[in-house]
Design an enzyme around this catalytic site. Structure first.
Site, PDB file in Angstrom:
ATOM      1  N   PHE A  91       2.022  24.473  16.987  1.00  0.00           N
ATOM      2  CA  PHE A  91       1.899  23.466  18.046  1.00  0.00           C
ATOM      3  C   PHE A  91       3.106  23.443  18.990  1.00  0.00           C
ATOM      4  O   PHE A  91       3.161  22.634  19.912  1.00  0.00           O
ATOM      5  CB  PHE A  91       1.691  22.070  17.433  1.00  0.00           C
ATOM      6  CG  PHE A  91       2.721  21.665  16.407  1.00  0.00           C
ATOM      7  CD1 PHE A  91       3.954  21.158  16.798  1.00  0.00           C
ATOM      8  CD2 PHE A  91       2.461  21.809  15.048  1.00  0.00           C
ATOM      9  CE1 PHE A  91       4.913  20.794  15.860  1.00  0.00           C
ATOM     10  CE2 PHE A  91       3.417  21.440  14.107  1.00  0.00           C
ATOM     11  CZ  PHE A  91       4.645  20.934  14.508  1.00  0.00           C
TER      12      PHE A  91
ATOM     13  N   HIS B  17      10.098   9.509  20.010  1.00  0.00           N
ATOM     14  CA  HIS B  17      10.809  10.381  19.073  1.00  0.00           C
ATOM     15  C   HIS B  17      11.932   9.571  18.448  1.00  0.00           C
ATOM     16  O   HIS B  17      12.564   8.759  19.129  1.00  0.00           O
ATOM     17  CB  HIS B  17      11.420  11.583  19.801  1.00  0.00           C
ATOM     18  CG  HIS B  17      12.442  12.306  18.977  1.00  0.00           C
ATOM     19  ND1 HIS B  17      12.103  13.286  18.067  1.00  0.00           N
ATOM     20  CD2 HIS B  17      13.788  12.151  18.873  1.00  0.00           C
ATOM     21  CE1 HIS B  17      13.202  13.704  17.453  1.00  0.00           C
ATOM     22  NE2 HIS B  17      14.245  13.035  17.928  1.00  0.00           N
TER      23      HIS B  17
ATOM     24  N   ASN C 267       2.481  10.589  20.379  1.00  0.00           N
ATOM     25  CA  ASN C 267       2.984   9.555  19.462  1.00  0.00           C
ATOM     26  C   ASN C 267       4.124   8.701  20.050  1.00  0.00           C
ATOM     27  O   ASN C 267       4.878   8.073  19.310  1.00  0.00           O
ATOM     28  CB  ASN C 267       3.327  10.155  18.093  1.00  0.00           C
ATOM     29  CG  ASN C 267       4.389  11.232  18.154  1.00  0.00           C
ATOM     30  OD1 ASN C 267       5.050  11.390  19.182  1.00  0.00           O
ATOM     31  ND2 ASN C 267       4.569  11.955  17.064  1.00  0.00           N
TER      32      ASN C 267
ATOM     33  N   GLU D 127      21.206  15.807  17.798  1.00  0.00           N
ATOM     34  CA  GLU D 127      20.380  15.416  18.943  1.00  0.00           C
ATOM     35  C   GLU D 127      21.150  14.545  19.948  1.00  0.00           C
ATOM     36  O   GLU D 127      20.988  14.708  21.159  1.00  0.00           O
ATOM     37  CB  GLU D 127      19.140  14.670  18.454  1.00  0.00           C
ATOM     38  CG  GLU D 127      18.182  15.583  17.690  1.00  0.00           C
ATOM     39  CD  GLU D 127      16.983  14.860  17.099  1.00  0.00           C
ATOM     40  OE1 GLU D 127      16.086  15.549  16.581  1.00  0.00           O
ATOM     41  OE2 GLU D 127      16.943  13.609  17.133  1.00  0.00           O
TER      42      GLU D 127
ATOM     43  N   ARG E 171      13.208   4.872  11.977  1.00  0.00           N
ATOM     44  CA  ARG E 171      12.008   5.647  11.598  1.00  0.00           C
ATOM     45  C   ARG E 171      10.929   4.726  11.027  1.00  0.00           C
ATOM     46  O   ARG E 171       9.740   4.940  11.244  1.00  0.00           O
ATOM     47  CB  ARG E 171      12.351   6.724  10.558  1.00  0.00           C
ATOM     48  CG  ARG E 171      13.109   7.915  11.091  1.00  0.00           C
ATOM     49  CD  ARG E 171      12.300   8.842  11.955  1.00  0.00           C
ATOM     50  NE  ARG E 171      11.263   9.562  11.249  1.00  0.00           N
ATOM     51  CZ  ARG E 171      10.732  10.706  11.690  1.00  0.00           C
ATOM     52  NH1 ARG E 171      11.155  11.263  12.807  1.00  0.00           N
ATOM     53  NH2 ARG E 171       9.765  11.294  11.033  1.00  0.00           N
TER      54      ARG E 171
ATOM     55  N   THR F 214       4.573  10.626  11.693  1.00  0.00           N
ATOM     56  CA  THR F 214       4.413  11.601  12.781  1.00  0.00           C
ATOM     57  C   THR F 214       2.986  11.632  13.325  1.00  0.00           C
ATOM     58  O   THR F 214       2.769  11.617  14.535  1.00  0.00           O
ATOM     59  CB  THR F 214       4.804  13.002  12.256  1.00  0.00           C
ATOM     60  OG1 THR F 214       6.127  12.928  11.726  1.00  0.00           O
ATOM     61  CG2 THR F 214       4.727  14.033  13.357  1.00  0.00           C
TER      62      THR F 214
ATOM     63  N   ARG G 186       3.954   3.936  16.420  1.00  0.00           N
ATOM     64  CA  ARG G 186       2.961   5.015  16.480  1.00  0.00           C
ATOM     65  C   ARG G 186       1.602   4.552  15.955  1.00  0.00           C
ATOM     66  O   ARG G 186       0.559   4.954  16.458  1.00  0.00           O
ATOM     67  CB  ARG G 186       3.471   6.229  15.692  1.00  0.00           C
ATOM     68  CG  ARG G 186       4.595   6.971  16.423  1.00  0.00           C
ATOM     69  CD  ARG G 186       5.246   8.005  15.521  1.00  0.00           C
ATOM     70  NE  ARG G 186       6.127   8.920  16.237  1.00  0.00           N
ATOM     71  CZ  ARG G 186       6.869   9.845  15.646  1.00  0.00           C
ATOM     72  NH1 ARG G 186       6.836   9.963  14.314  1.00  0.00           N
ATOM     73  NH2 ARG G 186       7.644  10.640  16.352  1.00  0.00           N
TER      74      ARG G 186
ATOM     75  N   TYR H 247      13.785  20.725  20.248  1.00  0.00           N
ATOM     76  CA  TYR H 247      12.797  21.055  19.211  1.00  0.00           C
ATOM     77  C   TYR H 247      13.048  22.430  18.583  1.00  0.00           C
ATOM     78  O   TYR H 247      12.117  23.035  18.035  1.00  0.00           O
ATOM     79  CB  TYR H 247      11.389  20.988  19.791  1.00  0.00           C
ATOM     80  CG  TYR H 247      10.873  19.569  19.982  1.00  0.00           C
ATOM     81  CD1 TYR H 247      10.827  18.668  18.923  1.00  0.00           C
ATOM     82  CD2 TYR H 247      10.408  19.137  21.222  1.00  0.00           C
ATOM     83  CE1 TYR H 247      10.355  17.372  19.093  1.00  0.00           C
ATOM     84  CE2 TYR H 247       9.925  17.840  21.399  1.00  0.00           C
ATOM     85  CZ  TYR H 247       9.899  16.965  20.332  1.00  0.00           C
ATOM     86  OH  TYR H 247       9.411  15.692  20.491  1.00  0.00           O
TER      87      TYR H 247
ATOM     88  N   LYS I 110       8.687   9.047  24.999  1.00  0.00           N
ATOM     89  CA  LYS I 110       8.123  10.287  25.530  1.00  0.00           C
ATOM     90  C   LYS I 110       7.276   9.992  26.781  1.00  0.00           C
ATOM     91  O   LYS I 110       6.954   8.827  27.066  1.00  0.00           O
ATOM     92  CB  LYS I 110       7.275  10.954  24.439  1.00  0.00           C
ATOM     93  CG  LYS I 110       8.063  11.322  23.170  1.00  0.00           C
ATOM     94  CD  LYS I 110       7.169  12.059  22.170  1.00  0.00           C
ATOM     95  CE  LYS I 110       7.858  12.311  20.849  1.00  0.00           C
ATOM     96  NZ  LYS I 110       7.007  13.098  19.909  1.00  0.00           N
TER      97      LYS I 110
END
Ligand code: DAT
Ligand code: MG
Length: 150
Positions: A59, A127, A124, A138, A94, A100, A111, A51, A11
């Site tokens: 948020f 993704h 964070n 995605e 992950r 998250t 993260r 998203y 990100k």
């Protein structure tokens, strides 16, 4: 064991802080192969499509602004989009990425090491797709089929 593909995004906060190399090192050390990569400036449409499932969340507006790279404190419009491949790649990646919420992410995760919260926004760093169905959806949003090798 299932061979899976999963979508990773570094990100804008991760790009600005020059954490892409560290993240890639961790994915490779964990045994996964990069099979697609490109730098993208995220448009409003791409952000909303990526998203889409979160559009009712409070948020959401911050999230859209953040991934576009114009949220406060992160004036960087680069996202590094990648696809990784390997055995149980979705879950395995992950695990490397962590939880998250940066304040709850385990210390050894990306993260946990580098994430932070700023004015309620989860900065964070990365993704990663949450499950195999999400990964398929995605990857199609971010890459044309011929851009993904193998
Ligand atoms: P993840 O990115 O771990 O898959 P998610 O899909 O639930 O998490 O949410 C996507 C992003 O939205 C997440 O990386 C950061 C943001 N987000 C999620 N929950 C949040 C919250 N409670 N407050 C602020 N931002 C949140
Ligand atoms: Mg998610």
């Amino acid at each position: 064991m299932a061979i899976e593909k999963t979508l990773i995004l570094i990100k804008p906060d991760g790009m600005k802080r020059r954490l892409a190399g560290i993240a890639i090192d961790r994915f490779e050390t964990a045994g996964f192969d990069m099979v697609a990569a490109k730098i993208v400036t995220v448009t409003e449409d791409l952000a909303r499509e990526h998203y889409a499932l979160l559009k009712e969340m409070p948020f959401f507006p911050n999230l859209i602004q953040f991934i576009k790279g114009d949220f406060h404190g992160v004036p960087d419009r680069r996202v590094l989009a990648m696809v990784y491949k390997g055995e149980n790649a979705v879950k395995g990646i992950r695990a490397v990425v962590g939880a998250t919420n940066p304040e709850q992410a385990a210390p050894g995760t990306i993260r946990g090491s580098f994430g932070r919260i700023s004015q309620g926004n989860f900065e964070n760093v990365v993704h990663a797709s949450g499950n195999p169905e999400e990964a398929d959806r995605e990857i199609k949003i971010w890459f044309r089929p011929e851009e993904v090798i193998g």
